[in-house]
Design an enzyme around this catalytic site. Sequence first.
Site, short mmCIF file in Angstrom:
data_model
loop_
_atom_site.label_atom_id
_atom_site.label_comp_id
_atom_site.label_asym_id
_atom_site.label_seq_id
_atom_site.Cartn_x
_atom_site.Cartn_y
_atom_site.Cartn_z
N GLU A 45 69.93 65.64 -8.23
CA GLU A 45 70.47 64.89 -8.95
C GLU A 45 68.65 64.52 -9.08
O GLU A 45 67.90 63.40 -9.25
CB GLU A 45 71.00 63.38 -9.64
CG GLU A 45 70.83 62.60 -8.03
CD GLU A 45 71.84 61.59 -8.23
OE1 GLU A 45 73.33 61.95 -8.62
OE2 GLU A 45 71.30 60.57 -7.83
N GLY A 52 64.78 64.23 -9.93
CA GLY A 52 64.08 63.85 -11.75
C GLY A 52 62.28 63.84 -11.31
O GLY A 52 62.46 65.11 -11.70
N TYR A 99 53.58 50.30 -8.20
CA TYR A 99 53.44 50.55 -6.36
C TYR A 99 52.61 51.24 -5.90
O TYR A 99 52.88 52.51 -4.86
CB TYR A 99 55.45 50.85 -6.09
CG TYR A 99 56.11 51.65 -7.06
CD1 TYR A 99 55.07 52.94 -7.47
CD2 TYR A 99 57.14 51.71 -7.94
CE1 TYR A 99 55.77 53.50 -8.41
CE2 TYR A 99 57.18 52.90 -8.50
CZ TYR A 99 57.09 53.31 -8.77
OH TYR A 99 57.77 54.86 -9.73
N CYS A 122 44.17 43.11 -20.40
CA CYS A 122 43.60 41.74 -19.19
C CYS A 122 44.28 41.40 -18.49
O CYS A 122 44.20 39.89 -18.15
CB CYS A 122 43.33 40.91 -20.85
SG CYS A 122 42.79 41.08 -22.22
N GLU A 123 44.18 42.32 -18.02
CA GLU A 123 44.83 42.05 -15.92
C GLU A 123 44.11 42.87 -15.34
O GLU A 123 43.61 44.23 -15.71
CB GLU A 123 45.92 42.23 -15.83
CG GLU A 123 46.66 40.76 -16.90
CD GLU A 123 48.43 40.94 -16.25
OE1 GLU A 123 48.72 41.23 -14.99
OE2 GLU A 123 49.49 40.48 -17.86
N TYR A 166 58.52 59.07 -14.13
CA TYR A 166 58.37 57.25 -13.99
C TYR A 166 56.29 56.55 -14.39
O TYR A 166 56.01 55.90 -14.57
CB TYR A 166 58.64 56.76 -12.74
CG TYR A 166 59.74 57.73 -12.58
CD1 TYR A 166 60.95 56.90 -12.94
CD2 TYR A 166 59.58 58.20 -11.34
CE1 TYR A 166 61.82 57.78 -12.19
CE2 TYR A 166 60.67 58.82 -10.67
CZ TYR A 166 61.80 58.65 -11.60
OH TYR A 166 63.26 58.99 -11.05
C1 LIG Z 1 66.15 58.30 -9.43
C2 LIG Z 1 67.31 58.36 -9.32
C3 LIG Z 1 67.02 59.69 -8.82
C4 LIG Z 1 65.01 60.57 -8.66
O1 LIG Z 1 65.04 60.26 -7.97
P1 LIG Z 1 63.59 61.39 -7.54
O2 LIG Z 1 62.88 61.00 -6.58
O3 LIG Z 1 62.88 60.88 -9.29
O4 LIG Z 1 63.92 63.00 -7.57
C5 LIG Z 1 68.47 60.41 -8.60
N1 LIG Z 1 69.54 59.67 -7.81
C6 LIG Z 1 69.58 57.99 -8.77
C7 LIG Z 1 70.90 57.60 -8.35
C8 LIG Z 1 68.47 57.63 -9.17
O5 LIG Z 1 68.47 56.10 -9.37
#
Ligand SMILES: *Cc1c(COP(=O)(O)O)cnc(C)c1O
Length: 410
Positions: free
Chosen positions: A259, A261, A302, A328-329, A356
């Site tokens: 999964e 992202g 972060y 304003c920070e 993100y």
């Molecule tokens: C955020 C998340 C991802 C994706 O993470 P990446 O670092 O963006 O690839 C995959 N699985 C779960 C459960 C997540 O919370």
Amino acid sequence: MENKDLLAIAQEFGTPIYVYDADKIRSQYKRLTDAFAQIGQLKINYAMKALSNISILNLMASMGSGLDTVSLQEVQLGLHAGFSPDRIIFTPNGVSISEIEAVVNLGAQINIDNLATLEEFGNRHPKVPVCIRINPHVMAGGNSNISVGHIDSKFGISIHQIPHLLRIVENTGMNINGVHMHTGSDILDIEVFLHAAEILFETAKSFKNLEFIDFGSGFKVPYKEGDIETDIEELGKKLSTRFHAFCEEYGRELALAFEPGKFLVSQAGHFISPVNGVKQTTSTVFAQVDSGFNHLIRPMLYGSYHEIENLSNPEGKKRFYSVVGYICETDTFGSNRQIAEISEGDYLVFRNAGAYCFSMASNYNSRYRPAEIIWHNGEAHLIRKQENFDDLLHNQKLISFHKKPETAPV
Ligand SMILES: *Cc1c(COP(=O)(O)O)cnc(C)c1O
């Protein structure tokens, strides 16, 4: 996608603006599927919290991707964008049982990450197949904000709780069809990942009806020159071999799920903002952009690094700048950056702005969230308009606290 295309988009559609290169998303997707070409049933479930525009989701669906979701609303957006419910997995943390039940009713696969929820869910719905999220306690990378597999993490069911987990499964008669882990966002060392995978395999042996094993994500992409990147090809070779051996031992071919992202969308994104002013102080030169952490918060949240370039004067002499926003920070995008000489009105581009970035944007300081563009077949398509004043007022109600004017004597 070239810098001149980005500049043309900034001029045509206005700024600040997010631009996503569809080809880059496609090539990253292909890299991943090529690396795991030996796997019969490979499931890539895009973690949509990284970038959730419905056109991006549709692009993912068109490539054969599934979706990894973390809220009921993400599931609903996924369905709206064209995913069938059986291609959606729901991996929440700390949500209510009613939210989980709502997702089950929509037909998505659920993934449960704590024992109390598992027990309650199993009692109520013993027939609904459930994936369980295991915490293998492997520390991936160094940033504890984005590393979620360590011992004190709030994510997942600890491997030390497996005996209790098995008891719950037996007592409720529930059906576990998948095991899952997601160790964090910084896989620098494949061996660490493979070590966590071994723990998952070991756990998987306890369940007889598995359909898939989900290895989460954590693929690292380079943000700056010299950054270590997860060697996907090497991981593909090693994990595929190990996965086949496991399936043989298990007695059945299982699906292998990921999964990602960041890996799919980070490098495809470019955030463009003009410079409102260049301010010399005693210690540095500030380049003040027409944006702030309301649009891109990762550096302040972060400490993430986004490469910054001057689109308007790429050949200019390099000078040191602190690039800051208008909030304003303190909102520093980057300090001590060597950037081609910046003048007021120049356009700066922030790289790796796909993951993100927009999805964490807000209306702080009552500013509009920016427009989003997808670049596809050499053309720019608007996939989200910039917000307007009505959006700021939407859902608000004005109660007047002014005294009613006294009625004038007749
Ligand atoms: C955020 C998340 C991802 C994706 O993470 P990446 O670092 O963006 O690839 C995959 N699985 C779960 C459960 C997540 O919370």
